[in-house]
Enzyme design. Sequence first.
Site, mmCIF file in Angstrom:
data_model
loop_
_atom_site.group_PDB
_atom_site.id
_atom_site.type_symbol
_atom_site.label_atom_id
_atom_site.label_comp_id
_atom_site.label_asym_id
_atom_site.label_seq_id
_atom_site.Cartn_x
_atom_site.Cartn_y
_atom_site.Cartn_z
ATOM 1 N N GLU A 195 17.411 4.334 -5.814
ATOM 2 C CA GLU A 195 16.453 3.803 -4.842
ATOM 3 C C GLU A 195 16.883 4.180 -3.429
ATOM 4 O OE1 GLU A 195 13.231 3.130 -5.587
ATOM 5 O OE2 GLU A 195 14.088 1.799 -7.097
ATOM 6 N N GLY A 219 4.322 -0.967 -6.938
ATOM 7 C CA GLY A 219 5.485 -0.096 -7.009
ATOM 8 C C GLY A 219 5.504 0.764 -8.264
ATOM 9 N N SER A 249 -0.875 5.226 -6.623
ATOM 10 C CA SER A 249 -1.362 6.242 -5.674
ATOM 11 C C SER A 249 -1.082 7.648 -6.202
ATOM 12 C CB SER A 249 -0.767 6.039 -4.286
ATOM 13 O OG SER A 249 0.645 6.111 -4.320
ATOM 14 N N ASP A 255 7.325 10.300 -7.134
ATOM 15 C CA ASP A 255 6.176 9.710 -7.834
ATOM 16 C C ASP A 255 5.297 10.790 -8.457
ATOM 17 O OD1 ASP A 255 7.281 7.610 -6.552
ATOM 18 O OD2 ASP A 255 5.557 7.182 -5.244
ATOM 19 N N TYR A 266 11.077 0.165 5.974
ATOM 20 C CA TYR A 266 11.264 1.456 5.296
ATOM 21 C C TYR A 266 11.534 2.546 6.335
ATOM 22 C CZ TYR A 266 10.109 5.624 2.506
ATOM 23 O OH TYR A 266 10.140 6.845 1.890
HETATM 24 P P1 ADP Z 1 1.398 1.971 -5.456
HETATM 25 O O1 ADP Z 1 1.378 3.454 -5.431
HETATM 26 O O2 ADP Z 1 2.763 1.403 -5.478
HETATM 27 O O3 ADP Z 1 0.558 1.382 -6.535
HETATM 28 P P2 ADP Z 1 0.179 2.339 -2.898
HETATM 29 O O4 ADP Z 1 -0.080 1.416 -1.770
HETATM 30 O O5 ADP Z 1 0.988 3.549 -2.659
HETATM 31 O O6 ADP Z 1 0.771 1.466 -4.080
HETATM 32 O O7 ADP Z 1 -1.220 2.859 -3.474
HETATM 33 C C1 ADP Z 1 -2.253 1.938 -3.783
HETATM 34 C C2 ADP Z 1 -3.568 2.466 -3.243
HETATM 35 O O8 ADP Z 1 -3.999 3.604 -4.026
HETATM 36 C C3 ADP Z 1 -4.690 1.473 -3.349
HETATM 37 O O9 ADP Z 1 -4.697 0.609 -2.240
HETATM 38 C C4 ADP Z 1 -5.913 2.386 -3.371
HETATM 39 O O10 ADP Z 1 -6.222 2.822 -2.058
HETATM 40 C C5 ADP Z 1 -5.411 3.595 -4.145
HETATM 41 N N1 ADP Z 1 -5.765 3.451 -5.568
HETATM 42 C C6 ADP Z 1 -4.899 3.255 -6.599
HETATM 43 N N2 ADP Z 1 -5.562 3.165 -7.787
HETATM 44 C C7 ADP Z 1 -6.864 3.314 -7.507
HETATM 45 C C8 ADP Z 1 -8.088 3.309 -8.279
HETATM 46 N N3 ADP Z 1 -8.058 3.111 -9.601
HETATM 47 N N4 ADP Z 1 -9.252 3.499 -7.648
HETATM 48 C C9 ADP Z 1 -9.283 3.681 -6.313
HETATM 49 N N5 ADP Z 1 -8.194 3.682 -5.515
HETATM 50 C C10 ADP Z 1 -7.008 3.496 -6.090
HETATM 51 MG MG MG Z 2 2.240 4.688 -3.895
#
Ligand code: ADP
Ligand code: MG
Length: 386
Positions: free
Chosen positions: A34, A124, A128, A172, A221
């Site tokens: 990490e 986490g 994304s 990722d 971060y």
């Molecule tokens: P993590 O990657 O840890 O889950 P992030 O903040 O990096 O969190 O990414 C989350 C964002 O990605 C959401 O707020 C949204 O904007 C986008 N996202 C993730 N999954 C979807 C989905 N199924 N449909 C639309 N947007 C999504």
């Molecule tokens: Mg992310």
Amino acid sequence: MATHSANLSERFQQAWGSQPRLFQAPGRVNLIGEHTDYNDGFVLPAAIQLQTRIAAGPAPGRQLFVKSATYPDDAVFDLDDTNPLPRKHWSDYVRGVALFLEREGLTLKGARLLIESDIPPGAGLSSSAALEVATAWALLSDSGLHMELSKIAQVCHRAENEFVGVRSGIMDQFASCYGRRDHALLLDCRSLEMRYVPVPHNAAMMVCNTMVRHELGSSEYNSRRRQCEQGMAVLSRFLPDIRALRDVSAAQLARFSAELDPLIHRRCRHVIEENRRVLTGAQALEHCDLVSFGALMMESHQSLRLDYEVSSPELDLMCELALGVEGVYGARMVGGGFGGCALALADQSAIETFVPTVMEEYRRRTGIACEIYQCSAADGAGPIGG
Ligand code: ADP
Ligand code: MG
């Protein structure tokens, strides 16, 4: 997954009247390593069975129509707009991927995309990157184009960093592209060389969502990244050949510790020791030595808590509760910190008691109903159904 895909197909047909092709990209959990990625170090993620799926079909011209089953507001883009701006909307991830694919010299065709996911966003598990990588697969296939996996990962990483505006490492996207069933991926974030490391069959990855995210996450971060740079600035006066903290050994850090501000010293110590733990941990897994691996996870957590100071009371509690369950090898916070998930590595025999015990005790101590996802190491992104 078969029923998910059938439903997604049906919904696509209801919306747009044609039969789509389906693609998936998995989320990931990082077993150990990490805050090492942006220091050119090592990480050990595994893709997981929670995934994002996209149903895709052609659209006339160069229009991109995007819908999410879980997020409101559809979006439409014109691929001929070569200088789009982010809209602060979930569809930025999709637009960014399309943009950076084209910046590689490709010409995409118009497409319709319907997105769904079982990865909890913001926990986490990298929903994304899964969205980006699934988008890349869908758009490339729809246009009859091919791109190497490592290039896909890099394009998606650029989309997130340079278009969406989230500063994050390449782990990722790599894990989502290269995941392999029953394996983790030892990734060198400098050279992008990787090696598959088997995850022993008797180990279950229990991802425990604290359901708490503290606001200071992103500012802290950035401050950790700066502190690592500060450490590097001092250390490179004495060690002119180093390019990143990854090049500094524990002995070298000890030798020059008096030159460093104590706080910067602790930050550097975490990164340097964590790199060692990743490499040792990969070997432990290769020897099916879950006890040693678990011990490294606990060391990692303590280092993140005390040296790097990115844990939270909820993450500490979650690890403590997980470790209290018999058959748990180790537990640690995962991700940037200040909330999100902890990962516990549990023996298969412990799963049945793990979930109710941790949930109940966490609720009793915090008043919060947590979520626990039992994860297994899964394959990387690709088409669904051939
Ligand atoms: P993590 O990657 O840890 O889950 P992030 O903040 O990096 O969190 O990414 C989350 C964002 O990605 C959401 O707020 C949204 O904007 C986008 N996202 C993730 N999954 C979807 C989905 N199924 N449909 C639309 N947007 C999504
Ligand atoms: Mg992310």
